[in-house]
Design a protein around this motif. Structure first.
Motif, short mmCIF file in Angstrom:
data_model
loop_
_atom_site.label_atom_id
_atom_site.label_comp_id
_atom_site.label_asym_id
_atom_site.label_seq_id
_atom_site.Cartn_x
_atom_site.Cartn_y
_atom_site.Cartn_z
N PRO A 271 -15.50 117.47 12.01
CA PRO A 271 -15.08 116.25 11.31
C PRO A 271 -13.67 116.37 10.72
N CYS A 272 -13.30 117.58 10.29
CA CYS A 272 -11.94 117.79 9.77
C CYS A 272 -10.93 117.74 10.92
N ALA A 273 -11.30 118.30 12.07
CA ALA A 273 -10.41 118.27 13.23
C ALA A 273 -10.12 116.82 13.63
N ARG A 274 -11.13 115.96 13.50
CA ARG A 274 -10.92 114.54 13.83
C ARG A 274 -9.74 113.96 13.05
N ILE A 275 -9.67 114.32 11.78
CA ILE A 275 -8.64 113.74 10.92
C ILE A 275 -7.27 114.28 11.31
N GLU A 276 -7.22 115.58 11.60
CA GLU A 276 -5.94 116.16 12.05
C GLU A 276 -5.47 115.47 13.32
N TRP A 277 -6.38 115.29 14.26
CA TRP A 277 -6.01 114.63 15.51
C TRP A 277 -5.46 113.22 15.24
N GLY A 278 -6.16 112.49 14.38
CA GLY A 278 -5.73 111.12 14.06
C GLY A 278 -4.35 111.10 13.44
N LEU A 279 -4.12 111.98 12.49
CA LEU A 279 -2.83 112.03 11.80
C LEU A 279 -1.71 112.44 12.76
N LYS A 280 -1.99 113.44 13.59
CA LYS A 280 -0.96 113.93 14.53
C LYS A 280 -0.63 112.85 15.57
N ILE A 281 -1.65 112.16 16.07
CA ILE A 281 -1.40 111.11 17.06
C ILE A 281 -0.50 110.03 16.46
N LYS A 282 -0.69 109.75 15.20
CA LYS A 282 0.13 108.73 14.52
C LYS A 282 1.46 109.29 14.04
N GLY A 283 1.65 110.61 14.22
CA GLY A 283 2.92 111.21 13.78
C GLY A 283 3.07 111.25 12.28
N VAL A 284 1.94 111.38 11.57
CA VAL A 284 1.99 111.41 10.10
C VAL A 284 2.05 112.86 9.63
N GLU A 285 3.02 113.16 8.77
CA GLU A 285 3.11 114.52 8.21
C GLU A 285 2.09 114.67 7.08
N TYR A 286 1.46 115.83 7.02
CA TYR A 286 0.45 116.01 5.98
C TYR A 286 0.40 117.48 5.57
N GLU A 287 -0.17 117.67 4.39
CA GLU A 287 -0.36 119.03 3.88
C GLU A 287 -1.85 119.36 4.02
N TYR A 288 -2.16 120.50 4.62
CA TYR A 288 -3.56 120.89 4.82
C TYR A 288 -3.98 121.80 3.68
N LEU A 289 -4.99 121.35 2.95
CA LEU A 289 -5.51 122.17 1.84
C LEU A 289 -6.82 122.79 2.29
N LYS A 290 -6.74 124.10 2.56
CA LYS A 290 -7.91 124.78 3.12
C LYS A 290 -8.97 124.97 2.05
N GLU A 291 -10.19 124.52 2.37
CA GLU A 291 -11.27 124.56 1.41
C GLU A 291 -12.23 125.71 1.72
N ASP A 292 -12.68 126.41 0.67
CA ASP A 292 -13.71 127.43 0.84
C ASP A 292 -15.03 126.79 0.42
N LEU A 293 -15.86 126.47 1.42
CA LEU A 293 -17.07 125.69 1.12
C LEU A 293 -18.10 126.48 0.32
N SER A 294 -17.94 127.82 0.29
CA SER A 294 -18.89 128.61 -0.51
C SER A 294 -18.46 128.64 -1.98
N ASN A 295 -17.26 128.14 -2.23
CA ASN A 295 -16.75 128.13 -3.60
C ASN A 295 -15.87 126.88 -3.75
N LYS A 296 -16.52 125.72 -3.87
CA LYS A 296 -15.79 124.45 -3.77
C LYS A 296 -14.78 124.26 -4.88
N SER A 297 -13.62 123.76 -4.49
CA SER A 297 -12.52 123.60 -5.45
C SER A 297 -12.76 122.40 -6.35
#
Lengths: 228, 294
Positions: free
Chosen positions: A14-40
């Motif tokens: 599901p996260c890859a979907r969003i990256e694909w969508g943003l890249k196809i549209k040429g939108v620059e974004y910052e990726y905040l990597k989440e640790d799901l065992s210790n949610k931010s």
């Protein structure tokens, strides 16, 4: 820059979907990597209802749920690259949404079920069910390069996990669902999709996906009631 | 040919006979015409409330033909079917309502929704559209000259879609489970979850309405429809459990919203009466109990 942030984990499709969508549209974004065992704190604040990834944050406002985020991206950056993710025609749009919902509600669950099921009658039945759901997608992709036509669209992005994550699940579950013999069109679509830019630029390493799914499968199997 | 004649006659009638704006708008919807040509006449013109007693024969023939172009296959107790009906009512679309038989499922249902075999199914010009929220968005897209159902801003649309997904994936399934709960502890746990969901929705209403009457603002919109359709079954659950779920103390804004929603013109004729739904629920529960093996 700094206007668009994506909270996610690379192994999650599901996260890859969003990256694909943003890249196809040429939108620059910052990726905040989440640790799901210790949610931010950021994740919990941005998605207090589900506390899940992905979450898109645009100008400080969070949006959750991958299908909702994809439509938001399409509407917000509608003129970017002249590449519409959803079809223009209302009926085609309704069909794309229908199949996207079908993929998330039926395909994902049936494939996961077939993968997790233990050997025997239960597994055979689960595999049959998964093949049945996938056969609907085979019909939809027949005669087309992508679900979106000549270009990758919303439905290709939603189905994208079939082109890569599925093979990991098949390996872990010791099953084979999509192959050239059974689903030639879906198989061909998968190869085209995963080898197209920008899709191939945001694929996580296979061993990471293996580890991610193994953990989940072992957990589910350990929770299953013991059979006499 | 008659459609061509009808359109030019409609234009003639429009400039020569006074009609209420409503009648003209519904004619426009029936033809799926954009009101570009007619809007110049509409704007600035003061419409009196005189009715047009004689419908031009070509226009009324075309109206009769186009009326059956839109069909909705549904069932009166279904909240999902209600969503489609409210959307069509908001847009003043004339449609034929086909009550599904279910036992057995009709050939029309099996043909038009082979994947799920469920209602509602909207059939427009012989094309079937399934899944209630998808139907609502489709109606909003196709009949774009009517009042908007989805908000205009992408962020507001995303929030409306988020909550609609929450309602379908989490909240309503929990509400449904209350009726089939095994044991008092299980029932209490589920009721608590339903209540927590309502608290979230109270907060969502305060944020999205911006002080207005509905989630959609001044008029009912996508999220009003997505949530409001469940009010009947919410009342059924209250009646069967004896527990007040929509509470004046915990969710005062939702209580007021629910009254306004149910009284709305696009809703009141398609909201089933709670007593009828309670009877229907009891019948369903009895059937399930009878078919469950010991």
């Amino acid at each position: 820059m700094g206007e668009v942030k994506l909270i996610g984990t690379h192994q999650s499709f599901p996260c890859a979907r969003i990256e694909w969508g943003l890249k196809i549209k040429g939108v620059e974004y910052e990726y905040l990597k989440e640790d799901l065992s210790n949610k931010s704190d950021l994740l919990i604040e941005s998605n207090p209802v589900h506390k899940k990834v992905p979450v898109l944050i645009h100008k400080g406002k969070p949006i959750a749920e991958s299908l909702v985020i994809l439509e938001y991206i399409d509407e917000t950056w509608k003129d970017n690259n002249s590449h519409s993710l959803l079809p223009q025609d209302p009926y085609e749009r309704a069909l794309a949404r229908f199949w996207a919902k079908f993929i998330d509600e039926k395909c994902v669950i049936s494939v996961w079920g077939a993968c997790v099921a233990q050997e025997g009658e239960e597994k055979e039945k689960a595999v049959e069910g998964a093949i049945e759901t996938l056969s609907h997608l085979e019909k939809q992709i027949k005669g087309k390069k992508f679900f979106g036509g000549e270009k990758i669209g919303y439905l290709d992005i939603v189905a994208g996990w079939l082109s890569y994550w599925l093979s990991v699940l098949e390996e872990l579950g010791e099953i084979e669902l999509v192959n050239a013999e059974r689903f030639p069109c879906l198989h061909e679509w998968g190869k085209n999709f995963i080898n197209t830019s920008p899709i191939k630029d945001c694929i996580p390493p296979r061993e990471d996906v293996l580890a991610y799914f193994s953990f989940g499968i072992n957990y589910v199997r350990s929770m299953a009631p013991n059979k006499a | 040919m008659s459609m061509y004649i009808a359109k030019s006659r409609l234009s003639y009638i429009h400039t020569n006979i006074h009609r209420t704006q409503e009648i003209v708008c519904s004619q426009i919807q029936l033809f799926n015409m954009t009101p570009k040509i007619l809007s110049k006449d509409i704007c600035g013109r003061s419409w009196n409330t005189a009715r047009c007693y004689i419908l031009d024969p070509f226009v009324s023939l075309a109206c009769r033909k186009t009326k059956s172009e839109v069909k909705l296959l549904g069932a009166w107790p279904s909240p999902f079917v209600m969503r489609a009906r409210i959307a069509l009512n908001i847009k003043s679309v004339s449609y034929e309502f086909l009550e599904e038989t279910f036992q057995p499922k009709s050939p029309l249902l099996l043909d038009s929704n082979p994947v799920y075999k469920k209602v509602p199914v909207l059939i427009n010009q012989d094309k079937p559209i399934c899944e209630s929220l998808i139907i609502v968005q489709y109606v909003d897209d196709v009949w774009s000259s009517g009042p908007s159902i989805l908000p205009s801003e992408p962020y507001d649309r995303a929030i409306a879609r988020f909550w609609a997904t929450y309602l379908d994936d989490k909240w309503y399934p929990t509400l449904r489970s209350v009726r089939g709960a095994k044991g008092e502890d299980d029932r209490k746990k589920l009721i608590t979850e339903v209540g927590e969901g309502l608290t979230l929705l109270e907060d969502a209403l305060n944020k999205t309405s911006r002080g207005k009457d509905f989630f959609g603002g001044d008029q009912i919109g996508y999220l009003d429809i997505a949530f409001g359709c469940f009010l009947g079954w919410l009342r059924v659950t209250e009646s069967l459990t004896g527990v007040k779920l929509l509470d004046q103390v915990k969710t005062p804004c939702l209580v007021k919203w629910a009254e306004r929603f149910c009284a709305h013109g696009a809703v009141k004729d398609v909201m089933p009466q709670t007593e009828k739904l309670v009877e229907f629920a009891k019948m369903l529960m009895a059937k399930m109990a009878a078919s469950t093996p010991n």
